[in-house]
Design a protein around this motif. Sequence first.
Motif, mmCIF file in Angstrom:
data_model
loop_
_atom_site.group_PDB
_atom_site.id
_atom_site.type_symbol
_atom_site.label_atom_id
_atom_site.label_comp_id
_atom_site.label_asym_id
_atom_site.label_seq_id
_atom_site.Cartn_x
_atom_site.Cartn_y
_atom_site.Cartn_z
ATOM 1 N N THR A 202 0.834 -1.207 0.000
ATOM 2 C CA THR A 202 0.000 0.000 0.000
ATOM 3 C C THR A 202 0.865 1.251 0.000
ATOM 4 O O THR A 202 0.601 2.217 -0.724
ATOM 5 C CB THR A 202 -0.929 0.012 1.227
ATOM 6 O OG1 THR A 202 -1.824 -1.093 1.149
ATOM 7 C CG2 THR A 202 -1.730 1.307 1.295
ATOM 8 N N LEU A 203 1.912 1.221 0.823
ATOM 9 C CA LEU A 203 2.807 2.375 0.886
ATOM 10 C C LEU A 203 3.536 2.591 -0.428
ATOM 11 O O LEU A 203 3.705 3.725 -0.880
ATOM 12 C CB LEU A 203 3.813 2.186 2.030
ATOM 13 C CG LEU A 203 3.222 2.231 3.440
ATOM 14 C CD1 LEU A 203 4.247 1.791 4.465
ATOM 15 C CD2 LEU A 203 2.705 3.621 3.769
ATOM 16 N N LEU A 204 3.981 1.514 -1.061
ATOM 17 C CA LEU A 204 4.629 1.643 -2.366
ATOM 18 C C LEU A 204 3.665 2.203 -3.398
ATOM 19 O O LEU A 204 4.056 2.983 -4.271
ATOM 20 C CB LEU A 204 5.180 0.282 -2.826
ATOM 21 C CG LEU A 204 6.479 -0.191 -2.181
ATOM 22 C CD1 LEU A 204 6.854 -1.572 -2.707
ATOM 23 C CD2 LEU A 204 7.617 0.786 -2.453
ATOM 24 N N GLU A 205 2.395 1.791 -3.301
ATOM 25 C CA GLU A 205 1.386 2.314 -4.223
ATOM 26 C C GLU A 205 1.243 3.825 -4.036
ATOM 27 O O GLU A 205 1.173 4.592 -5.007
ATOM 28 C CB GLU A 205 0.047 1.615 -3.973
ATOM 29 C CG GLU A 205 -1.042 2.017 -4.960
ATOM 30 C CD GLU A 205 -2.357 1.293 -4.714
ATOM 31 O OE1 GLU A 205 -3.310 1.552 -5.465
ATOM 32 O OE2 GLU A 205 -2.421 0.492 -3.759
ATOM 33 N N LEU A 206 1.240 4.270 -2.792
ATOM 34 C CA LEU A 206 1.157 5.703 -2.521
ATOM 35 C C LEU A 206 2.384 6.435 -3.042
ATOM 36 O O LEU A 206 2.280 7.524 -3.615
ATOM 37 C CB LEU A 206 1.023 5.940 -1.012
ATOM 38 C CG LEU A 206 -0.386 5.927 -0.428
ATOM 39 C CD1 LEU A 206 -0.314 6.019 1.086
ATOM 40 C CD2 LEU A 206 -1.217 7.057 -1.001
ATOM 41 N N MET A 207 3.546 5.849 -2.822
ATOM 42 C CA MET A 207 4.778 6.476 -3.295
ATOM 43 C C MET A 207 4.763 6.606 -4.813
ATOM 44 O O MET A 207 5.225 7.600 -5.364
ATOM 45 C CB MET A 207 5.989 5.667 -2.818
ATOM 46 C CG MET A 207 6.177 5.727 -1.303
ATOM 47 S SD MET A 207 7.446 4.604 -0.700
ATOM 48 C CE MET A 207 8.915 5.552 -1.076
ATOM 49 N N SER A 208 4.228 5.586 -5.480
ATOM 50 C CA SER A 208 4.141 5.646 -6.945
ATOM 51 C C SER A 208 3.246 6.791 -7.390
ATOM 52 O O SER A 208 3.560 7.525 -8.327
ATOM 53 C CB SER A 208 3.586 4.321 -7.489
ATOM 54 O OG SER A 208 4.434 3.253 -7.178
ATOM 55 N N LEU A 209 2.117 6.956 -6.691
ATOM 56 C CA LEU A 209 1.206 8.045 -7.038
ATOM 57 C C LEU A 209 1.855 9.401 -6.831
ATOM 58 O O LEU A 209 1.639 10.337 -7.607
ATOM 59 C CB LEU A 209 -0.067 7.941 -6.201
ATOM 60 C CG LEU A 209 -1.015 6.788 -6.553
ATOM 61 C CD1 LEU A 209 -2.112 6.672 -5.513
ATOM 62 C CD2 LEU A 209 -1.606 6.986 -7.938
ATOM 63 N N SER A 210 2.663 9.514 -5.786
ATOM 64 C CA SER A 210 3.311 10.800 -5.513
ATOM 65 C C SER A 210 4.352 11.140 -6.570
ATOM 66 O O SER A 210 4.704 12.308 -6.747
ATOM 67 C CB SER A 210 3.965 10.776 -4.131
ATOM 68 O OG SER A 210 5.090 9.915 -4.110
ATOM 69 N N ALA A 211 4.853 10.112 -7.276
ATOM 70 C CA ALA A 211 5.878 10.337 -8.300
ATOM 71 C C ALA A 211 5.286 10.401 -9.704
ATOM 72 O O ALA A 211 6.015 10.610 -10.668
ATOM 73 C CB ALA A 211 6.920 9.220 -8.239
ATOM 74 N N ASN A 212 3.972 10.246 -9.809
ATOM 75 C CA ASN A 212 3.320 10.190 -11.118
ATOM 76 C C ASN A 212 2.911 11.587 -11.567
ATOM 77 O O ASN A 212 2.382 12.375 -10.785
ATOM 78 C CB ASN A 212 2.094 9.273 -11.035
ATOM 79 C CG ASN A 212 1.637 8.818 -12.408
ATOM 80 O OD1 ASN A 212 1.477 9.631 -13.305
ATOM 81 N ND2 ASN A 212 1.420 7.516 -12.546
ATOM 82 N N ALA A 213 3.169 11.879 -12.809
ATOM 83 C CA ALA A 213 2.815 13.200 -13.343
ATOM 84 C C ALA A 213 1.302 13.423 -13.332
ATOM 85 O O ALA A 213 0.831 14.547 -13.154
ATOM 86 C CB ALA A 213 3.352 13.353 -14.766
ATOM 87 N N HIS A 214 0.526 12.336 -13.522
ATOM 88 C CA HIS A 214 -0.943 12.436 -13.528
ATOM 89 C C HIS A 214 -1.438 12.067 -12.133
ATOM 90 O O HIS A 214 -1.571 10.895 -11.794
ATOM 91 C CB HIS A 214 -1.529 11.511 -14.593
ATOM 92 C CG HIS A 214 -0.976 11.777 -15.963
ATOM 93 N ND1 HIS A 214 -1.283 12.915 -16.681
ATOM 94 C CD2 HIS A 214 -0.096 11.068 -16.724
ATOM 95 C CE1 HIS A 214 -0.628 12.892 -17.838
ATOM 96 N NE2 HIS A 214 0.103 11.787 -17.885
ATOM 97 N N PHE A 215 -1.709 13.078 -11.339
ATOM 98 C CA PHE A 215 -1.990 12.884 -9.920
ATOM 99 C C PHE A 215 -3.493 12.805 -9.696
ATOM 100 O O PHE A 215 -4.243 13.713 -10.083
ATOM 101 C CB PHE A 215 -1.390 14.037 -9.120
ATOM 102 C CG PHE A 215 -1.477 13.866 -7.627
ATOM 103 C CD1 PHE A 215 -0.821 12.826 -6.993
ATOM 104 C CD2 PHE A 215 -2.222 14.750 -6.869
ATOM 105 C CE1 PHE A 215 -0.890 12.669 -5.626
ATOM 106 C CE2 PHE A 215 -2.296 14.609 -5.492
ATOM 107 C CZ PHE A 215 -1.629 13.562 -4.868
ATOM 108 N N ASP A 216 -3.945 11.723 -9.066
ATOM 109 C CA ASP A 216 -5.360 11.499 -8.789
ATOM 110 C C ASP A 216 -5.571 11.618 -7.278
ATOM 111 O O ASP A 216 -5.356 10.670 -6.534
ATOM 112 C CB ASP A 216 -5.772 10.113 -9.282
ATOM 113 C CG ASP A 216 -7.273 9.874 -9.155
ATOM 114 O OD1 ASP A 216 -7.924 10.595 -8.380
ATOM 115 O OD2 ASP A 216 -7.779 8.950 -9.823
#
Length: 413
Positions: A202-216
């Motif tokens: 779950t934490l890795l998923e959050l980290m991925s979102l924080s590094a993604n240009a398209h932020f949801d």
Amino acid sequence: MFAFIARQPILDKDQTLFAYELLFRDGANGSYPEHDPTKSELINARFNTLGIDDISGNQRAFINFLPETIINRFPQELSSDNIVVELTQNPAVNSGLMNACEFLKNSGYQIALNDNRLQSAVLAPYPYIDIVKVDIDKISIQVLEKHIPALAASGIQLVAEQVSTLDQFAMCRDLGFDYFQGYFFTQPQTKTAKALPSSKITLLELMSLSANAHFDIERVASIIERDAALSYLLLRFINNPMINKREKITSLRHALHYLGEVDVKKFIALLSLASLNDTKPVELLQVSLVRAKFCELFELHKHGKKKAMSAFIVGLFSLLDTILDGDMPSILEKLPISDDIKQALLGVEGEYTQYLVTVKAFESGLWGKIISQASNLDISQKELHSIFNDAIRWSNEMRQALSDFFPRTKPIA
């Protein structure tokens, strides 16, 4: 105030921060620099300077002093509460230095001796010394095995310097050293990727979102809502006066919308990394914070805001392999982040990679390397050191805001 300064952590047997050693570029062999008033004014006017507390974050600090400074010009403004006076000369061979050490001891200072030839093992024990520091790169294992156990038994505290691997840490710990200086704690314990529990996925998923240009932001909120502990930490973090001085944040979605996209990304990444680091030395998080801010500020200086968040993530994630005890390629497969971030984390040559090379040089006080990197990256000494100083200040603020992950240092035994 100082413009050219770095720090190295000193950890105890539990890999908990004991102190920082402060390294000064304009002092002989990293010692406390002696500026005349005119030069001090010039430095303050031209550079973004740091004080001792700025660089140490109010932690205990070892500072190397030349004998003549100890005898004639010891800076009285340094508090004995947090300063350990470090010597390179045995005070027993210099009566003036011995008298000065007696005065410092009576004033409440702890005194450490750099004893890289282990003279203390063959000389009679000398007064006023609380701690002996030994550079393990300069002494054979046979000499260490012969003398360190007896020194440890004498009651003197021992610091092993230049400890760069976990095997060296284990060897020094078994010999009887109390404290360990070096970046051994940034090494993964294994190169075999482990299966991660669902909480860390779950934490890795959050980290991925924080590094993604398209932020949801709605997807981020739904993920955090599944983890009560993370929701609590985020609200506590955002309500910290260091982060938010304007209004009370009462709900998760209020917090996310209040911060704005860039800061949400940054703080989600910080909290996720701190939570992932739950079984590791907390100093790993501090090193990651400095690297993150340094890379972000360097990118802002060079190219502006467009990819500053990517540079921040490169620095912040640069120790993921150590935090997760895996190899970086396998970890990055689980993170759908941009190719430029992945390439930098894999060590592929590029500008982000050079940012990491530069901040690592600061970590070890490699001043010659720092000068050459400034030239390679076409940045002035003033700007480069100011970026590092700002990164240190910011990381210390984050240490306070993430105080749950940063216990206080332990007292000298």
